[in-house]
Motif scaffolding. Sequence first.
Motif, PDB file in Angstrom:
ATOM      1  N   ASP A 165      23.709 -55.451  -6.281  1.00 11.19           N
ATOM      2  CA  ASP A 165      22.379 -54.600  -6.499  1.00 11.19           C
ATOM      3  C   ASP A 165      22.426 -53.329  -6.814  1.00 11.19           C
ATOM      4  OD1 ASP A 165      19.333 -54.881  -5.762  1.00 11.19           O
ATOM      5  OD2 ASP A 165      20.228 -53.134  -4.328  1.00 11.19           O
ATOM      6  N   MET A 166      23.371 -52.358  -6.533  1.00  9.88           N
ATOM      7  CA  MET A 166      23.444 -51.133  -6.895  1.00  9.88           C
ATOM      8  C   MET A 166      23.793 -51.060  -8.308  1.00  9.88           C
ATOM      9  SD  MET A 166      25.885 -48.560  -7.638  1.00  9.88           S
ATOM     10  CE  MET A 166      25.967 -46.760  -7.275  1.00  9.88           C
ATOM     11  N   VAL A 167      24.649 -51.670  -8.871  1.00  5.56           N
ATOM     12  CA  VAL A 167      24.959 -51.483 -10.285  1.00  5.56           C
ATOM     13  C   VAL A 167      23.697 -52.176 -11.147  1.00  5.56           C
ATOM     14  CG1 VAL A 167      27.439 -51.622  -9.833  1.00  5.56           C
ATOM     15  CG2 VAL A 167      26.413 -53.726 -10.556  1.00  5.56           C
ATOM     16  N   ARG A 168      23.011 -53.137 -10.513  1.00  3.13           N
ATOM     17  CA  ARG A 168      21.993 -53.725 -11.333  1.00  3.13           C
ATOM     18  C   ARG A 168      20.781 -52.735 -11.618  1.00  3.13           C
ATOM     19  NH1 ARG A 168      16.399 -55.698  -9.915  1.00  3.13           N
ATOM     20  NH2 ARG A 168      17.246 -55.671  -7.706  1.00  3.13           N
ATOM     21  N   GLY A 169      20.774 -52.136 -10.369  1.00  5.32           N
ATOM     22  CA  GLY A 169      19.617 -50.822 -10.621  1.00  5.32           C
ATOM     23  C   GLY A 169      19.992 -49.883 -11.680  1.00  5.32           C
ATOM     24  N   ARG A 170      21.072 -49.539 -11.753  1.00  2.76           N
ATOM     25  CA  ARG A 170      21.905 -48.415 -13.026  1.00  2.76           C
ATOM     26  C   ARG A 170      21.522 -49.219 -14.232  1.00  2.76           C
ATOM     27  NH1 ARG A 170      26.614 -44.615 -10.817  1.00  2.76           N
ATOM     28  NH2 ARG A 170      25.414 -43.821  -8.799  1.00  2.76           N
ATOM     29  N   LEU A 171      22.084 -50.374 -14.274  1.00  2.00           N
ATOM     30  CA  LEU A 171      21.771 -51.265 -15.500  1.00  2.00           C
ATOM     31  C   LEU A 171      20.392 -51.260 -16.017  1.00  2.00           C
ATOM     32  CD1 LEU A 171      24.369 -53.948 -15.239  1.00  2.00           C
ATOM     33  CD2 LEU A 171      24.430 -52.350 -16.978  1.00  2.00           C
ATOM     34  N   THR A 172      19.470 -51.608 -15.036  1.00  2.00           N
ATOM     35  CA  THR A 172      18.062 -51.641 -15.360  1.00  2.00           C
ATOM     36  C   THR A 172      17.270 -50.415 -15.853  1.00  2.00           C
ATOM     37  OG1 THR A 172      17.815 -53.492 -13.630  1.00  2.00           O
ATOM     38  CG2 THR A 172      16.047 -52.193 -14.322  1.00  2.00           C
ATOM     39  N   VAL A 173      17.823 -49.339 -15.303  1.00  2.00           N
ATOM     40  CA  VAL A 173      17.338 -47.940 -15.659  1.00  2.00           C
ATOM     41  C   VAL A 173      17.581 -47.392 -16.974  1.00  2.00           C
ATOM     42  CG1 VAL A 173      17.563 -45.485 -15.013  1.00  2.00           C
ATOM     43  CG2 VAL A 173      16.807 -47.287 -13.336  1.00  2.00           C
ATOM     44  N   ALA A 188      29.941 -51.851 -15.416  1.00  2.00           N
ATOM     45  CA  ALA A 188      29.348 -50.747 -14.484  1.00  2.00           C
ATOM     46  C   ALA A 188      30.223 -50.679 -12.942  1.00  2.00           C
ATOM     47  CB  ALA A 188      27.980 -51.326 -14.218  1.00  2.00           C
ATOM     48  N   LEU A 189      30.554 -51.998 -12.457  1.00  2.00           N
ATOM     49  CA  LEU A 189      31.269 -51.817 -11.178  1.00  2.00           C
ATOM     50  C   LEU A 189      32.650 -51.213 -11.233  1.00  2.00           C
ATOM     51  CD1 LEU A 189      30.885 -55.405  -9.982  1.00  2.00           C
ATOM     52  CD2 LEU A 189      30.026 -53.598  -8.573  1.00  2.00           C
ATOM     53  N   SER A 190      33.346 -51.356 -12.428  1.00  2.00           N
ATOM     54  CA  SER A 190      34.488 -50.983 -12.456  1.00  2.00           C
ATOM     55  C   SER A 190      34.569 -49.105 -12.755  1.00  2.00           C
ATOM     56  CB  SER A 190      35.471 -51.353 -13.704  1.00  2.00           C
ATOM     57  OG  SER A 190      34.674 -51.160 -14.924  1.00  2.00           O
ATOM     58  N   THR A 191      33.229 -48.886 -13.616  1.00  2.00           N
ATOM     59  CA  THR A 191      33.031 -47.358 -13.738  1.00  2.00           C
ATOM     60  C   THR A 191      32.789 -46.755 -12.733  1.00  2.00           C
ATOM     61  OG1 THR A 191      32.497 -47.883 -15.945  1.00  2.00           O
ATOM     62  CG2 THR A 191      31.758 -45.926 -15.118  1.00  2.00           C
ATOM     63  N   VAL A 192      31.902 -47.085 -11.974  1.00  2.00           N
ATOM     64  CA  VAL A 192      31.513 -46.684 -10.389  1.00  2.00           C
ATOM     65  C   VAL A 192      32.675 -46.463  -9.575  1.00  2.00           C
ATOM     66  CG1 VAL A 192      30.012 -46.979  -8.440  1.00  2.00           C
ATOM     67  CG2 VAL A 192      28.843 -47.428 -10.679  1.00  2.00           C
ATOM     68  N   LEU A 193      33.502 -47.640  -9.619  1.00  2.00           N
ATOM     69  CA  LEU A 193      34.576 -47.609  -8.624  1.00  2.00           C
ATOM     70  C   LEU A 193      35.637 -46.360  -9.138  1.00  2.00           C
ATOM     71  CD1 LEU A 193      35.757 -51.274  -7.975  1.00  2.00           C
ATOM     72  CD2 LEU A 193      35.128 -49.422  -6.319  1.00  2.00           C
ATOM     73  N   ARG A 194      35.755 -46.178 -10.552  1.00  2.00           N
ATOM     74  CA  ARG A 194      36.772 -45.301 -10.982  1.00  2.00           C
ATOM     75  C   ARG A 194      36.147 -43.672 -10.901  1.00  2.00           C
ATOM     76  NH1 ARG A 194      36.783 -47.093 -15.426  1.00  2.00           N
ATOM     77  NH2 ARG A 194      35.688 -45.513 -16.718  1.00  2.00           N
ATOM     78  N   GLN A 195      34.731 -43.465 -11.191  1.00  2.00           N
ATOM     79  CA  GLN A 195      34.374 -42.279 -11.183  1.00  2.00           C
ATOM     80  C   GLN A 195      33.840 -41.785  -9.690  1.00  2.00           C
ATOM     81  OE1 GLN A 195      31.506 -42.159 -14.183  1.00  2.00           O
ATOM     82  NE2 GLN A 195      32.842 -42.227 -15.945  1.00  2.00           N
ATOM     83  N   GLU A 196      33.447 -42.842  -8.786  1.00  2.00           N
ATOM     84  CA  GLU A 196      32.588 -42.097  -7.741  1.00  2.00           C
ATOM     85  C   GLU A 196      33.221 -42.676  -6.399  1.00  2.00           C
ATOM     86  OE1 GLU A 196      28.214 -42.864  -8.273  1.00  2.00           O
ATOM     87  OE2 GLU A 196      28.693 -43.159 -10.317  1.00  2.00           O
TER      88      GLU A 196
END
Length: 354
Positions: A165-173, A188-196
Amino acid sequence: MASEDVKTSESAVSTIVNLAEEAKLAREGVKAPSYAILSICKSLVAGGVAGGLSRTAVAPLERLKILLQVQNPHSIKYNGTVQGLKYIWRTEGFRGLFKGNGTNCARIVPNSAVKFFSYEQASKGILYLYQQQTGNEDAQLTPLLRLGAGACAGIIAMSATYPMDMVRGRLTVQTDSSPYQYRGMFHALSTVLRQEGPRALYKGWLPSVIGVIPYVGLNFAVYESLKDWLIKNKQFGFAEDSELSVTTRLACGAAAGTVGQTVAYPLDVIRRRMQMVGWKDAASVVTGDGRNKAPLEYTGMIDAFRKTVRHEGFGALYKGLVPNSVKVVPSIAIAFVTYEVVKDILGVEIRISD
């Protein structure tokens, strides 16, 4: 000799009968678990189909709602339901209306499957405890108990699928002009995990938990209670032979969705905003193109509430409510009816109001 032959025959018959009964019990013992597993699978499939179909039907309104919730107040691009949909169509085309829907379905199918199944199991458990407490084996679930079962189901389903749901929000925006593009859900999941870091996948989880209690709880409680009331009282000729028509069930689902989303909506806004925190290359709709190019930072749910109201007023907690209201009525209605229809087709002998 004759009497001995008779006794031997009776003994043989008795042995055969006993063996037959044991074989029958053994077969039933083998079938019971497999039947239970099959029933669970059918229930999960019905819930998944209901979720995917209902969300796809209202995907453009779902995307617009999220864009309205998180857009920078100093750079307004989406101003209302009709204008917002026209703007998306003009700038991003038909595909823009359904951006993020693939990820949404990847999330909502297991979410809906777990939610409906969890509600059925929670209802049975709560009903059993209620019957034991009252000493009445014929007792039925009250609206308050249904609310509790729905809240349990919502928390379990939401927690199980929250990172999606979290990455879906960012993809939608994100739009074509966003500084950085997520290429899909897994990227998106791998990028968020790596960066944040892993904790970032659960940003906004607390307001989601708090919001899902009245939202999902009221959805199930209102829907089931309204159905029971119409069947028992045979109001307005809607119920015939203890069954409601598809149209009437759609109306019950619409009423349930309206009540639930109105109560829980401010928490949904805060959840979406918290999900954008820490996004280094945030979409332009979040950062804005005007006086303030940086999105607000929130230290927690209370801080997000306080800053949203202080900077944008109390009405900001209901940004996107109109497209969400237009969306939620058919979405919830389609989900409930699809679930029951698919269960009937698959032959699942379960009634969530029992």
